[in-house]
Write a protein that holds these residues in place. Structure first.
Motif, PDB file in Angstrom:
ATOM      1  N   HIS A  22       0.840  -1.193   0.000  1.00 57.30           N
ATOM      2  CA  HIS A  22       0.000   0.000   0.000  1.00 57.30           C
ATOM      3  C   HIS A  22       0.878   1.248   0.000  1.00 57.30           C
ATOM      4  O   HIS A  22       2.038   1.218   0.400  1.00 57.30           O
ATOM      5  CB  HIS A  22      -0.964   0.008   1.192  1.00 57.30           C
ATOM      6  CG  HIS A  22      -0.309  -0.294   2.509  1.00 57.30           C
ATOM      7  ND1 HIS A  22      -0.459  -1.498   3.166  1.00 57.30           N
ATOM      8  CD2 HIS A  22       0.513   0.448   3.294  1.00 57.30           C
ATOM      9  CE1 HIS A  22       0.232  -1.475   4.297  1.00 57.30           C
ATOM     10  NE2 HIS A  22       0.829  -0.304   4.394  1.00 57.30           N
ATOM     11  N   ILE A  23       0.300   2.340  -0.466  1.00 61.70           N
ATOM     12  CA  ILE A  23       0.946   3.648  -0.429  1.00 61.70           C
ATOM     13  C   ILE A  23       0.055   4.581   0.382  1.00 61.70           C
ATOM     14  O   ILE A  23      -1.091   4.238   0.700  1.00 61.70           O
ATOM     15  CB  ILE A  23       1.199   4.209  -1.844  1.00 61.70           C
ATOM     16  CG1 ILE A  23      -0.116   4.335  -2.621  1.00 61.70           C
ATOM     17  CG2 ILE A  23       2.170   3.320  -2.598  1.00 61.70           C
ATOM     18  CD1 ILE A  23       0.048   4.913  -4.015  1.00 61.70           C
ATOM     19  N   GLY A  24       0.562   5.750   0.750  1.00 57.68           N
ATOM     20  CA  GLY A  24      -0.254   6.623   1.581  1.00 57.68           C
ATOM     21  C   GLY A  24       0.426   7.944   1.878  1.00 57.68           C
ATOM     22  O   GLY A  24       1.328   8.380   1.155  1.00 57.68           O
ATOM     23  N   SER A  25      -0.008   8.574   2.968  1.00 56.84           N
ATOM     24  CA  SER A  25       0.487   9.898   3.321  1.00 56.84           C
ATOM     25  C   SER A  25       0.377  10.132   4.819  1.00 56.84           C
ATOM     26  O   SER A  25      -0.408   9.473   5.512  1.00 56.84           O
ATOM     27  CB  SER A  25      -0.329  10.992   2.609  1.00 56.84           C
ATOM     28  OG  SER A  25      -0.253  10.891   1.208  1.00 56.84           O
ATOM     29  N   PHE A 108       1.789   1.908   9.170  1.00 57.26           N
ATOM     30  CA  PHE A 108       2.048   1.633   7.766  1.00 57.26           C
ATOM     31  C   PHE A 108       2.628   0.246   7.539  1.00 57.26           C
ATOM     32  O   PHE A 108       2.486  -0.321   6.455  1.00 57.26           O
ATOM     33  CB  PHE A 108       2.995   2.692   7.207  1.00 57.26           C
ATOM     34  CG  PHE A 108       2.842   2.915   5.734  1.00 57.26           C
ATOM     35  CD1 PHE A 108       1.715   3.531   5.230  1.00 57.26           C
ATOM     36  CD2 PHE A 108       3.821   2.513   4.846  1.00 57.26           C
ATOM     37  CE1 PHE A 108       1.561   3.742   3.869  1.00 57.26           C
ATOM     38  CE2 PHE A 108       3.684   2.714   3.490  1.00 57.26           C
ATOM     39  CZ  PHE A 108       2.551   3.323   3.001  1.00 57.26           C
ATOM     40  N   ALA A 109       3.271  -0.315   8.562  1.00 54.75           N
ATOM     41  CA  ALA A 109       3.885  -1.638   8.415  1.00 54.75           C
ATOM     42  C   ALA A 109       2.856  -2.757   8.415  1.00 54.75           C
ATOM     43  O   ALA A 109       3.154  -3.870   7.963  1.00 54.75           O
ATOM     44  CB  ALA A 109       4.895  -1.862   9.544  1.00 54.75           C
ATOM     45  N   ARG A 110       1.658  -2.496   8.912  1.00 56.36           N
ATOM     46  CA  ARG A 110       0.636  -3.546   8.995  1.00 56.36           C
ATOM     47  C   ARG A 110      -0.056  -3.717   7.653  1.00 56.36           C
ATOM     48  O   ARG A 110      -0.560  -2.744   7.081  1.00 56.36           O
ATOM     49  CB  ARG A 110      -0.391  -3.218  10.080  1.00 56.36           C
ATOM     50  CG  ARG A 110       0.167  -3.243  11.491  1.00 56.36           C
ATOM     51  CD  ARG A 110      -0.951  -3.289  12.514  1.00 56.36           C
ATOM     52  NE  ARG A 110      -1.771  -2.090  12.491  1.00 56.36           N
ATOM     53  CZ  ARG A 110      -1.585  -1.039  13.291  1.00 56.36           C
ATOM     54  NH1 ARG A 110      -0.588  -1.041  14.164  1.00 56.36           N
ATOM     55  NH2 ARG A 110      -2.392   0.007  13.219  1.00 56.36           N
ATOM     56  N   LEU A 419       5.538   5.189   0.878  1.00 55.82           N
ATOM     57  CA  LEU A 419       5.658   4.224  -0.211  1.00 55.82           C
ATOM     58  C   LEU A 419       5.708   2.797   0.313  1.00 55.82           C
ATOM     59  O   LEU A 419       6.151   2.546   1.432  1.00 55.82           O
ATOM     60  CB  LEU A 419       6.936   4.472  -1.011  1.00 55.82           C
ATOM     61  CG  LEU A 419       6.926   5.571  -2.069  1.00 55.82           C
ATOM     62  CD1 LEU A 419       8.296   5.656  -2.710  1.00 55.82           C
ATOM     63  CD2 LEU A 419       5.865   5.305  -3.122  1.00 55.82           C
ATOM     64  N   CYS A 420       5.285   1.859  -0.539  1.00 59.57           N
ATOM     65  CA  CYS A 420       5.486   0.441  -0.240  1.00 59.57           C
ATOM     66  C   CYS A 420       6.909   0.052  -0.632  1.00 59.57           C
ATOM     67  O   CYS A 420       7.525   0.655  -1.514  1.00 59.57           O
ATOM     68  CB  CYS A 420       4.471  -0.411  -0.986  1.00 59.57           C
ATOM     69  SG  CYS A 420       4.382  -0.105  -2.766  1.00 59.57           S
ATOM     70  N   THR A 443      10.298   6.294   3.079  1.00 65.23           N
ATOM     71  CA  THR A 443       9.912   5.082   3.800  1.00 65.23           C
ATOM     72  C   THR A 443      11.055   4.092   3.641  1.00 65.23           C
ATOM     73  O   THR A 443      11.565   3.911   2.536  1.00 65.23           O
ATOM     74  CB  THR A 443       8.624   4.474   3.210  1.00 65.23           C
ATOM     75  OG1 THR A 443       7.616   5.472   3.128  1.00 65.23           O
ATOM     76  CG2 THR A 443       8.126   3.317   4.063  1.00 65.23           C
ATOM     77  N   ALA A 444      11.465   3.467   4.749  1.00 64.89           N
ATOM     78  CA  ALA A 444      12.604   2.547   4.692  1.00 64.89           C
ATOM     79  C   ALA A 444      12.350   1.359   5.602  1.00 64.89           C
ATOM     80  O   ALA A 444      11.556   1.423   6.550  1.00 64.89           O
ATOM     81  CB  ALA A 444      13.893   3.251   5.100  1.00 64.89           C
ATOM     82  N   CYS A 445      13.023   0.266   5.288  1.00 65.33           N
ATOM     83  CA  CYS A 445      13.057  -0.878   6.194  1.00 65.33           C
ATOM     84  C   CYS A 445      13.905  -0.495   7.404  1.00 65.33           C
ATOM     85  O   CYS A 445      15.005   0.033   7.251  1.00 65.33           O
ATOM     86  CB  CYS A 445      13.651  -2.082   5.466  1.00 65.33           C
ATOM     87  SG  CYS A 445      14.100  -3.461   6.554  1.00 65.33           S
ATOM     88  N   ARG A 446      13.377  -0.747   8.614  1.00 63.68           N
ATOM     89  CA  ARG A 446      14.093  -0.341   9.822  1.00 63.68           C
ATOM     90  C   ARG A 446      15.428  -1.060   9.968  1.00 63.68           C
ATOM     91  O   ARG A 446      16.386  -0.518  10.515  1.00 63.68           O
ATOM     92  CB  ARG A 446      13.225  -0.608  11.059  1.00 63.68           C
ATOM     93  CG  ARG A 446      13.746   0.073  12.322  1.00 63.68           C
ATOM     94  CD  ARG A 446      12.724   0.003  13.423  1.00 63.68           C
ATOM     95  NE  ARG A 446      12.607  -1.360  13.939  1.00 63.68           N
ATOM     96  CZ  ARG A 446      11.579  -1.786  14.681  1.00 63.68           C
ATOM     97  NH1 ARG A 446      10.570  -0.966  14.940  1.00 63.68           N
ATOM     98  NH2 ARG A 446      11.544  -3.014  15.133  1.00 63.68           N
TER      99      ARG A 446
END
Length: 504
Positions: A22-25, A108-110, A419-420, A443-446
């Motif tokens: 998914h994408i978002g804001s 956002f991670a869910r 972003l996804c 958006t990044a992988c932790r």
């Protein structure tokens, strides 16, 4: 009932627990402009309910074909429940920008529930210590599955949920929405079986249409009008690995007027070239601090909308893409901007030669079963560890409204895109404009980026270095003031050295 196309279906196929698609804001609102000077959660629900007829996305859910024999379908959901999709929470004190980003990353991670319309909005109160944001403001974290929207149709969804004045009345046209009957699985399998046999004919037709573009691309390569090597030689970095299920999000805002002045450093360059050069400089600083900067330039995939005026309000993705080097191997900001501008021109020339619309259309005839199996194998076998990355990151430029907009009467004061991520792509950027602001959100992988505040500082310093390169009269008028650097700590701290970053 309407069937997804190839690119839309690929986002469904790529959906995994660690890669929700998914994408978002992150949207922030000032309720003081609303009637009465405040907004209740009930007001938000009523506002959305009154405007649902303006968006196709809101009440449609996915129905998959058994055995993935064909692309899924969109169906008007007979069990739609608005209050499932719009949630409400509050930040604990002090309610600052970093807390909001942490909460946004968790939300956002869910993954979304794909048995329902694939979107969620979460209203977050308690933003009392976010610099530059009025006290009493609230945020909204939006999540919409990428199969339903691309960046431009996402703007159309924003239009449906916003008004141009705080007291705009609800739409006069009555809501004539009707739920669909859920399709029979056996019937979907039969239709999928028939389409599988006819798909080669559609593929042949599209290949024939793309032949002139392929000829122009080969001619351009022979005549050295553009080259494949700079754009297709992305070096491997810490961002080209399988991603975890955890995310970090952050963003940096700038004055749009000052960003425009930076175009003077390279005559003819676009605002997007400036942003790409800023991101290239930030990635250089970040990776250099980790002793992980490659000799070759990192590259980005830049989506290109091919959505026609007739498709403006339609669901799904109408995008092609070009790959552009970011100049991370160049320390000087002006030289980096020159390089990015030249390489962007060459990439655009190749995309134009092939035909961006043809590139998007070819994706619509990929076999659904093979697409699903390939996506699952790529993720489960960890192929991102072994396959050369096609590009280093993604930078998508989404123009926002140039005038203030309102939701439930509350004025939007800022917006940052999310972003996804997929395996092999652990960092993505959204460049977005709104009124006199422009933002770079990421958006990044932790696991790949455990220190997002440091990367935000790198973005800020990359911008300031470029601003300092302006002629004296320009730089005096456009002092480097990144619009509301959200954390006072981040606003005053310079990027750390590698040793400092490791111990901090």
């Amino acid at each position: 009932m309407r069937q997804l196309q190839g690119m839309d279906s690929s986002f469904v196929a790529l959906e995994q627990p660690n890669t929700p698609m998914h994408i978002g804001s992150i949207l922030i609102y000032d309720p003081s402009t609303a009637p009465g000077g405040f907004v209740r959660f009930k007001d938000i629900l009523d506002f959305f309910r009154s405007r649902m007829s303006l968006s196709q996305t809101i009440r449609q859910r996915l129905v998959k074909v058994p055995l993935n024999l064909d692309y899924p379908y969109w169906v008007e959901d007979p069990d739609f429940d608005l209050e499932y999709h719009v949630r409400h929470i509050a930040l604990p004190k002090p309610g600052d920008w970093r807390q909001l980003c942490i909460q946004a990353a968790r939300i956002f991670a869910r993954p979304l529930d794909l048995s329902r319309p694939p979107w969620e909005f979460c209203v977050i109160e308690g933003l009392d210590n976010v610099e530059g944001v009025p006290k009493g403001s609230y945020a909204m974290i939006t999540k919409v599955h990428h199969a339903a929207i691309d960046g431009m149709s996402g703007i159309d969804l924003m239009d449906a949920m916003h008004t141009l004045t705080p007291d705009a009345p609800p739409p006069e046209k009555p809501d004539e929405w009707k739920a669909d009957r859920m399709p029979d699985p056996l019937g979907l399998m039969f239709k999928g079986y028939i389409r599988a046999w006819t798909n080669p004919l559609r593929q042949t037709s599209l290949l024939a249409k793309s032949a002139p573009g392929v000829y122009r691309a080969i001619k351009g390569l022979v005549q050295d009008e553009f080259a494949l090597e700079p754009a297709m030689s992305a070096p491997r970095t810490r961002f080209n690995v399988p991603v975890s299920s955890n995310r970090v999000v952050e963003g940096q805002s700038f004055s749009l007027k000052e960003i425009k002045k930076l175009r003077a450093l390279t005559p003819g360059c676009k605002i997007n070239d400036v942003f790409l050069a800023i991101i290239g400089g930030a990635l250089r600083m970040y990776l250099e601090s980790k002793d992980d900067l490659p000799d070759k330039s990192l590259t980005t995939m830049a989506p290109i909308s091919v959505r026609s005026e007739e498709e403006k309000n339609s669901m799904g993705n109408q995008v092609a893409a070009m790959v552009v080097p970011l100049g991370t191997h160049i320390a000087d900001p002006v030289e980096r901007l020159h390089y990015v501008y030249d390489e962007t021109k060459r990439s655009k020339a190749m995309t134009n030669a092939i035909g961006a619309r043809q590139m998007a259309d070819i994706s619509k005839v990929s076999p659904a079963l093979f697409m699903s199996l390939g996506a699952r194998a790529y993720s489960q076998l960890g192929l991102a560890n072994y396959v050369k990355p096609p590009f280093s990151t993604i930078v998508t430029n989404v123009p926002g409204p140039p005038v203030p907009i309102y939701s439930s009467g509350a004025k939007m004061v800022s917006m940052h895109g999310l972003l996804c991520l997929t395996d092999g792509l652990a960092l993505g950027h959204v460049v977005q404009s709104y009124c006199d602001q422009a933002s770079i959100a990421f958006t990044a992988c932790r696991k790949a980026m455990p220190d997002p505040e440091f990367y935000t500082e790198c973005l800020r310093q990359s911008y300031e270095e470029m601003m300092a390169a302006l002629p004296d009269e320009e730089s005096a008028q456009a002092k480097p003031k990144t619009a509301k650097s959200r954390s006072k700590t981040a606003a005053t701290r310079k990027p750390r050295t590698r040793k400092q970053a490791a111990t901090g």
